[in-house]
Design a protein around this motif. Structure first.
Motif, PDB file in Angstrom:
ATOM      1  N   LEU A   1     -16.447   6.901  33.859  1.00  0.00           N
ATOM      2  CA  LEU A   1     -15.750   7.471  35.008  1.00  0.00           C
ATOM      3  C   LEU A   1     -14.260   7.151  34.988  1.00  0.00           C
ATOM      4  O   LEU A   1     -13.421   8.001  35.303  1.00  0.00           O
ATOM      5  CB  LEU A   1     -16.383   6.961  36.303  1.00  0.00           C
ATOM      6  CG  LEU A   1     -17.697   7.635  36.695  1.00  0.00           C
ATOM      7  CD1 LEU A   1     -18.413   6.822  37.766  1.00  0.00           C
ATOM      8  CD2 LEU A   1     -17.456   9.061  37.181  1.00  0.00           C
ATOM      9  N   ILE A   2     -13.929   5.925  34.624  1.00  0.00           N
ATOM     10  CA  ILE A   2     -12.521   5.548  34.545  1.00  0.00           C
ATOM     11  C   ILE A   2     -11.814   6.366  33.469  1.00  0.00           C
ATOM     12  O   ILE A   2     -10.679   6.832  33.664  1.00  0.00           O
ATOM     13  CB  ILE A   2     -12.379   4.036  34.272  1.00  0.00           C
ATOM     14  CG1 ILE A   2     -12.793   3.240  35.512  1.00  0.00           C
ATOM     15  CG2 ILE A   2     -10.953   3.679  33.871  1.00  0.00           C
ATOM     16  CD1 ILE A   2     -12.817   1.748  35.304  1.00  0.00           C
ATOM     17  N   THR A   3     -12.491   6.581  32.335  1.00  0.00           N
ATOM     18  CA  THR A   3     -11.909   7.400  31.270  1.00  0.00           C
ATOM     19  C   THR A   3     -11.648   8.814  31.761  1.00  0.00           C
ATOM     20  O   THR A   3     -10.599   9.405  31.474  1.00  0.00           O
ATOM     21  CB  THR A   3     -12.842   7.436  30.046  1.00  0.00           C
ATOM     22  OG1 THR A   3     -13.030   6.106  29.549  1.00  0.00           O
ATOM     23  CG2 THR A   3     -12.260   8.304  28.932  1.00  0.00           C
ATOM     24  N   LEU A   4     -12.590   9.367  32.534  1.00  0.00           N
ATOM     25  CA  LEU A   4     -12.399  10.710  33.077  1.00  0.00           C
ATOM     26  C   LEU A   4     -11.214  10.750  34.033  1.00  0.00           C
ATOM     27  O   LEU A   4     -10.364  11.647  33.940  1.00  0.00           O
ATOM     28  CB  LEU A   4     -13.665  11.171  33.793  1.00  0.00           C
ATOM     29  CG  LEU A   4     -13.553  12.503  34.550  1.00  0.00           C
ATOM     30  CD1 LEU A   4     -13.194  13.641  33.601  1.00  0.00           C
ATOM     31  CD2 LEU A   4     -14.847  12.813  35.293  1.00  0.00           C
ATOM     32  N   VAL A   5     -11.134   9.792  34.953  1.00  0.00           N
ATOM     33  CA  VAL A   5     -10.038   9.775  35.917  1.00  0.00           C
ATOM     34  C   VAL A   5      -8.693   9.615  35.205  1.00  0.00           C
ATOM     35  O   VAL A   5      -7.703  10.282  35.545  1.00  0.00           O
ATOM     36  CB  VAL A   5     -10.246   8.664  36.962  1.00  0.00           C
ATOM     37  CG1 VAL A   5      -9.026   8.532  37.861  1.00  0.00           C
ATOM     38  CG2 VAL A   5     -11.484   8.962  37.815  1.00  0.00           C
ATOM     39  N   GLU A   6      -8.645   8.752  34.199  1.00  0.00           N
ATOM     40  CA  GLU A   6      -7.409   8.581  33.432  1.00  0.00           C
ATOM     41  C   GLU A   6      -7.047   9.868  32.695  1.00  0.00           C
ATOM     42  O   GLU A   6      -5.863  10.226  32.602  1.00  0.00           O
ATOM     43  CB  GLU A   6      -7.571   7.427  32.445  1.00  0.00           C
ATOM     44  CG  GLU A   6      -7.623   6.063  33.109  1.00  0.00           C
ATOM     45  CD  GLU A   6      -7.875   4.932  32.125  1.00  0.00           C
ATOM     46  OE1 GLU A   6      -7.608   3.779  32.476  1.00  0.00           O
ATOM     47  OE2 GLU A   6      -8.361   5.213  31.000  1.00  0.00           O
ATOM     48  N   HIS A   7      -8.044  10.561  32.171  1.00  0.00           N
ATOM     49  CA  HIS A   7      -7.811  11.842  31.480  1.00  0.00           C
ATOM     50  C   HIS A   7      -7.248  12.874  32.448  1.00  0.00           C
ATOM     51  O   HIS A   7      -6.293  13.600  32.123  1.00  0.00           O
ATOM     52  CB  HIS A   7      -9.132  12.320  30.884  1.00  0.00           C
ATOM     53  CG  HIS A   7      -9.078  13.664  30.231  1.00  0.00           C
ATOM     54  ND1 HIS A   7      -8.167  13.989  29.237  1.00  0.00           N
ATOM     55  CD2 HIS A   7      -9.825  14.795  30.439  1.00  0.00           C
ATOM     56  CE1 HIS A   7      -8.355  15.237  28.852  1.00  0.00           C
ATOM     57  NE2 HIS A   7      -9.345  15.746  29.568  1.00  0.00           N
ATOM     58  N   LEU A   8      -7.812  12.936  33.651  1.00  0.00           N
ATOM     59  CA  LEU A   8      -7.329  13.877  34.654  1.00  0.00           C
ATOM     60  C   LEU A   8      -5.913  13.532  35.092  1.00  0.00           C
ATOM     61  O   LEU A   8      -5.063  14.412  35.271  1.00  0.00           O
ATOM     62  CB  LEU A   8      -8.274  13.880  35.857  1.00  0.00           C
ATOM     63  CG  LEU A   8      -9.693  14.381  35.597  1.00  0.00           C
ATOM     64  CD1 LEU A   8     -10.578  14.106  36.813  1.00  0.00           C
ATOM     65  CD2 LEU A   8      -9.696  15.865  35.263  1.00  0.00           C
ATOM     66  N   TYR A   9      -5.664  12.229  35.251  1.00  0.00           N
ATOM     67  CA  TYR A   9      -4.332  11.788  35.679  1.00  0.00           C
ATOM     68  C   TYR A   9      -3.293  12.114  34.617  1.00  0.00           C
ATOM     69  O   TYR A   9      -2.191  12.588  34.926  1.00  0.00           O
ATOM     70  CB  TYR A   9      -4.367  10.292  35.953  1.00  0.00           C
ATOM     71  CG  TYR A   9      -3.047   9.720  36.412  1.00  0.00           C
ATOM     72  CD1 TYR A   9      -2.544   9.988  37.683  1.00  0.00           C
ATOM     73  CD2 TYR A   9      -2.294   8.895  35.568  1.00  0.00           C
ATOM     74  CE1 TYR A   9      -1.329   9.467  38.100  1.00  0.00           C
ATOM     75  CE2 TYR A   9      -1.077   8.369  35.979  1.00  0.00           C
ATOM     76  CZ  TYR A   9      -0.603   8.656  37.248  1.00  0.00           C
ATOM     77  OH  TYR A   9       0.594   8.143  37.659  1.00  0.00           O
ATOM     78  N   ALA A  10      -3.639  11.875  33.344  1.00  0.00           N
ATOM     79  CA  ALA A  10      -2.705  12.163  32.259  1.00  0.00           C
ATOM     80  C   ALA A  10      -2.407  13.655  32.171  1.00  0.00           C
ATOM     81  O   ALA A  10      -1.260  14.066  31.955  1.00  0.00           O
ATOM     82  CB  ALA A  10      -3.275  11.660  30.927  1.00  0.00           C
ATOM     83  N   ALA A  11      -3.436  14.478  32.369  1.00  0.00           N
ATOM     84  CA  ALA A  11      -3.238  15.923  32.317  1.00  0.00           C
ATOM     85  C   ALA A  11      -2.343  16.392  33.462  1.00  0.00           C
ATOM     86  O   ALA A  11      -1.527  17.300  33.298  1.00  0.00           O
ATOM     87  CB  ALA A  11      -4.588  16.642  32.369  1.00  0.00           C
TER      88      ALA A  11
END
Length: 205
Positions: A187-197
C-alpha cells in the motif's frame, strides 16, 4: 508515510470514525481467481472486513476455472471491503474485486473513482491478471503489481515484468497477502507511486 496507522485492533465494520473524515480514498485490489485478494483485505484492514465469500458449488462447474486454486472452497461473489485510517482527515477504503471471469462486468464500476489499484498476481499463473491490467490501463487508473508468495520456485522480476508487458514506471514487488506488514508495504508503494505521478507536470499537448 509515518502517519499511516496499520496497528489499530480490528473494530466493527460499522464503527464510527473518530473526528471528521474529509476525504475517503478508494483503493481497488484486483487479480485472478484465488490469488489472495480477500486475504489481503483481511490482513491489512483496521476494521472487521465485510466480504461476500460464498461456498463454491456445482453450479460453477464448467463456468469458473478452479485449476489454479484446487483447494479453494469459497469465492468472492461481489467484493470485499476494508478500511485504513491515514490521519484525522483521510481514510483508505479497500475494495477487493472478484476474480472469476463471470464477475468481470463489476470491475469497471469498482474502478470508478479509485485513487489507484493493486494487481495481485500468482507468479505461476501470470496470464490470470492480464485482463485486470488491460482494464486498469483502459480506465487510466494507476496501479502497482504485487506477486503473492505461493511457494515453489520463484520467478525473476524481469521475467514477470516482461510477461506482463509492464511499463518501466509501474512498480513490481513481492508480497505475502497473509502478512499485515507485507500488505502495508504494498500500500505504501502504491501511495508513493501515486504521489510521484502527481508531481510530474503535465506536458503540453
Amino acid at each position: 508515510m509515518d502517519s499511516v496507522s496499520f496497528d489499530q485492533p480490528p473494530a466493527r465494520a460499522d464503527a464510527p470514525l473518530e473526528g471528521t473524515v474529509n476525504r475517503g480514498l478508494k483503493i481497488v485490489i484486483v487479480g485472478g481467481f484465488g490469488v489472495g485478494k480477500t486475504t489481503m483485505v483481511r490482513s491489512v484492514s483496521e476494521i472487521r472486513p465485510l466480504d461476500t465469500e460464498a461456498t463454491m458449488t456445482n453450479v460453477g462447474v464448467g463456468v469458473d476455472d478452479p485449476a489454479g486454486a484446487p483447494d479453494k472452497s469459497t469465492t468472492t461473489v461481489a467484493f470485499d471491503f476494508g478500511r485504513i485510517t491515514l490521519d484525522a482527515e483521510n481514510v483508505l477504503y479497500l475494495f477487493g474485486a472478484p476474480g472469476q471471469e463471470r464477475f468481470w462486468f463489476l470491475w469497471d464500476r469498482l474502478f470508478a473513482g479509485a485513487l489507484g489499484a493493486i494487481v495481485l498476481v500468482d507468479p505461476h499463473r501470470i496470464a490470470d491478471c492480464w485482463y485486470a491490467i488491460d482494464r486498469l490501463e483502459h480506465q487510466g487508473t494507476r496501479f502497482v503489481v504485487a506477486c503473492n508468495d505461493f511457494g515453489g520456485e520463484p520467478l525473476h522480476p524481469a521475467e514477470i515484468r516482461e510477461a506482463l508487458d509492464l511499463d518501466p514506471h509501474v512498480p513490481l514487488l513481492d508480497c505475502d497477502a497473509r502478512s499485515r506488514a507485507s500488505c502495508k508495504r504494498v500500500l505504501i508503494t502504491l501511495v508513493e507511486h501515486l504521489y510521484a505521478a502527481a508531481r510530474i507536470p503535465e506536458t503540453a499537448s
